[in-house]
Write a protein that holds these residues in place. Sequence first.
Motif, PDB file in Angstrom:
ATOM      1  N   ASN A 190      51.723  30.411   3.634  1.00 26.19           N
ATOM      2  CA  ASN A 190      52.527  30.588   2.345  1.00 26.19           C
ATOM      3  C   ASN A 190      52.516  29.253   1.555  1.00 26.19           C
ATOM      4  O   ASN A 190      53.817  28.932   1.159  1.00 26.19           O
ATOM      5  CB  ASN A 190      54.021  31.171   2.949  1.00 26.19           C
ATOM      6  CG  ASN A 190      53.895  32.198   3.395  1.00 26.19           C
ATOM      7  OD1 ASN A 190      53.011  33.498   3.298  1.00 26.19           O
ATOM      8  ND2 ASN A 190      54.739  32.574   4.346  1.00 26.19           N
ATOM      9  N   ILE A 191      51.370  28.750   1.059  1.00 25.92           N
ATOM     10  CA  ILE A 191      51.594  27.602   0.118  1.00 25.92           C
ATOM     11  C   ILE A 191      51.263  28.020  -1.226  1.00 25.92           C
ATOM     12  O   ILE A 191      50.980  29.113  -1.356  1.00 25.92           O
ATOM     13  CB  ILE A 191      50.328  26.770   0.690  1.00 25.92           C
ATOM     14  CG1 ILE A 191      48.930  27.423   0.332  1.00 25.92           C
ATOM     15  CG2 ILE A 191      50.720  26.212   1.936  1.00 25.92           C
ATOM     16  CD1 ILE A 191      47.883  26.360   0.676  1.00 25.92           C
ATOM     17  N   VAL A 192      51.730  27.149  -2.045  1.00 26.46           N
ATOM     18  CA  VAL A 192      51.726  27.345  -3.539  1.00 26.46           C
ATOM     19  C   VAL A 192      50.848  26.536  -4.159  1.00 26.46           C
ATOM     20  O   VAL A 192      51.160  25.401  -3.638  1.00 26.46           O
ATOM     21  CB  VAL A 192      53.145  27.853  -4.215  1.00 26.46           C
ATOM     22  CG1 VAL A 192      54.024  28.994  -3.450  1.00 26.46           C
ATOM     23  CG2 VAL A 192      54.029  26.546  -3.839  1.00 26.46           C
TER      24      VAL A 192
ATOM     25  N   GLY B 248      50.360  23.365  -6.298  1.00 30.54           N
ATOM     26  CA  GLY B 248      50.863  22.382  -6.400  1.00 30.54           C
ATOM     27  C   GLY B 248      51.713  21.621  -5.161  1.00 30.54           C
ATOM     28  O   GLY B 248      52.238  20.378  -5.411  1.00 30.54           O
ATOM     29  N   GLN B 249      51.529  22.403  -4.135  1.00 28.26           N
ATOM     30  CA  GLN B 249      52.250  21.941  -2.909  1.00 28.26           C
ATOM     31  C   GLN B 249      51.478  20.725  -2.193  1.00 28.26           C
ATOM     32  O   GLN B 249      50.121  20.901  -2.315  1.00 28.26           O
ATOM     33  CB  GLN B 249      52.401  23.353  -2.096  1.00 28.26           C
ATOM     34  CG  GLN B 249      53.410  22.929  -0.818  1.00 28.26           C
ATOM     35  CD  GLN B 249      53.376  24.213  -0.073  1.00 28.26           C
ATOM     36  OE1 GLN B 249      53.204  25.324  -0.447  1.00 28.26           O
ATOM     37  NE2 GLN B 249      53.827  23.854   1.253  1.00 28.26           N
ATOM     38  N   VAL B 250      52.161  19.808  -1.811  1.00 28.05           N
ATOM     39  CA  VAL B 250      51.691  18.786  -0.869  1.00 28.05           C
ATOM     40  C   VAL B 250      51.698  19.478   0.420  1.00 28.05           C
ATOM     41  O   VAL B 250      53.073  19.624   0.986  1.00 28.05           O
ATOM     42  CB  VAL B 250      52.363  17.614  -1.236  1.00 28.05           C
ATOM     43  CG1 VAL B 250      51.946  16.723  -0.155  1.00 28.05           C
ATOM     44  CG2 VAL B 250      52.121  17.075  -2.669  1.00 28.05           C
ATOM     45  N   ILE B 251      50.875  19.319   1.570  1.00 25.60           N
ATOM     46  CA  ILE B 251      50.791  19.629   2.661  1.00 25.60           C
ATOM     47  C   ILE B 251      50.456  18.746   3.656  1.00 25.60           C
ATOM     48  O   ILE B 251      49.514  17.590   3.417  1.00 25.60           O
ATOM     49  CB  ILE B 251      49.832  20.912   2.937  1.00 25.60           C
ATOM     50  CG1 ILE B 251      50.155  21.964   2.003  1.00 25.60           C
ATOM     51  CG2 ILE B 251      49.679  21.292   4.297  1.00 25.60           C
ATOM     52  CD1 ILE B 251      48.802  22.425   1.338  1.00 25.60           C
TER      53      ILE B 251
ATOM     54  N   ARG C   6      47.902  13.769   4.053  1.00 21.41           N
ATOM     55  CA  ARG C   6      48.305  14.855   3.167  1.00 21.41           C
ATOM     56  C   ARG C   6      47.276  15.265   2.247  1.00 21.41           C
ATOM     57  O   ARG C   6      46.362  14.489   1.875  1.00 21.41           O
ATOM     58  CB  ARG C   6      49.616  14.420   2.465  1.00 21.41           C
ATOM     59  CG  ARG C   6      50.924  13.761   3.161  1.00 21.41           C
ATOM     60  CD  ARG C   6      51.869  13.189   2.254  1.00 21.41           C
ATOM     61  NE  ARG C   6      51.357  12.121   1.498  1.00 21.41           N
ATOM     62  CZ  ARG C   6      51.652  11.845   0.192  1.00 21.41           C
ATOM     63  NH1 ARG C   6      52.717  12.443  -0.267  1.00 21.41           N
ATOM     64  NH2 ARG C   6      51.324  10.762  -0.398  1.00 21.41           N
TER      65      ARG C   6
ATOM     66  N   VAL D  87      46.706  18.326  -1.355  1.00 22.77           N
ATOM     67  CA  VAL D  87      47.685  18.854  -2.334  1.00 22.77           C
ATOM     68  C   VAL D  87      46.859  20.330  -2.598  1.00 22.77           C
ATOM     69  O   VAL D  87      45.567  20.016  -2.651  1.00 22.77           O
ATOM     70  CB  VAL D  87      48.002  18.126  -3.551  1.00 22.77           C
ATOM     71  CG1 VAL D  87      46.921  17.778  -4.459  1.00 22.77           C
ATOM     72  CG2 VAL D  87      48.927  18.837  -4.617  1.00 22.77           C
TER      73      VAL D  87
ATOM     74  N   ALA E 292      47.259  22.389  -8.371  1.00 20.81           N
ATOM     75  CA  ALA E 292      48.115  23.132  -9.482  1.00 20.81           C
ATOM     76  C   ALA E 292      47.649  24.193 -10.233  1.00 20.81           C
ATOM     77  O   ALA E 292      48.362  25.075 -10.855  1.00 20.81           O
ATOM     78  CB  ALA E 292      49.071  22.048 -10.149  1.00 20.81           C
TER      79      ALA E 292
END
Length: 201
Positions: free
Chosen positions: A77-79, A81-84, A151, A153, A156
């Motif tokens: 469930n990532i969107v 612009g999200q940093v993982i 990390r 991203v 976006a």
Amino acid sequence: MYFILYSSQNITMRDIYKTKKRNKEIFILSSLLVGLMLVLLLVFSLAYFFRNKDTSGQITLGDIDFFVISSNQSINNIVPGQVIEKKVSIINAKNSSGTDLQGLGKIFLKFSLTDNSVLVPLLNNNWIKDRNFYYYCDYIEPGETVDLFDRFVFDATATNNFQSKNLNFNIQLYAIQAENNAYIELWPDAPNEWKERILQN
């Protein structure tokens, strides 16, 4: 007559004696010259042998091997612009504990990502990106661990085409020996900024 003949004979014997003496001297001198030439030949031969010995021999290059350390967890469930959080490291060793270093040398490292263009690693300033490759700006010693990133991203600008899809994060790693300017031949397209930085180290 007899006296003159006798005198003549004496002169001839003297000449013969002188000739024999001269021949003996020439023989001794020739022998000395031949001996000297043999000694000089031996000396130059040995000098040549040792010079060749100094300029030739076995060159042992370090092996290239590394071990990738990464967590294999799934992220859901990532969107855009999200940093993982996702740490990937390599260790210049033949095992994950870094204890097997036999025969290893210093290496240069670069990597590329495959199969997607929407997952972008967040790198520190030890890395330079050029086209599809990320170059590490230093050599890696045997036993040394380097983080590729910790990390990344999710772009976006990613569209809805990625919704409900699985994204694989595949990394291709490339390593070459750091000695003997191997990068000049093996990585001729490496960026100039990277070349300048590794020459400073």
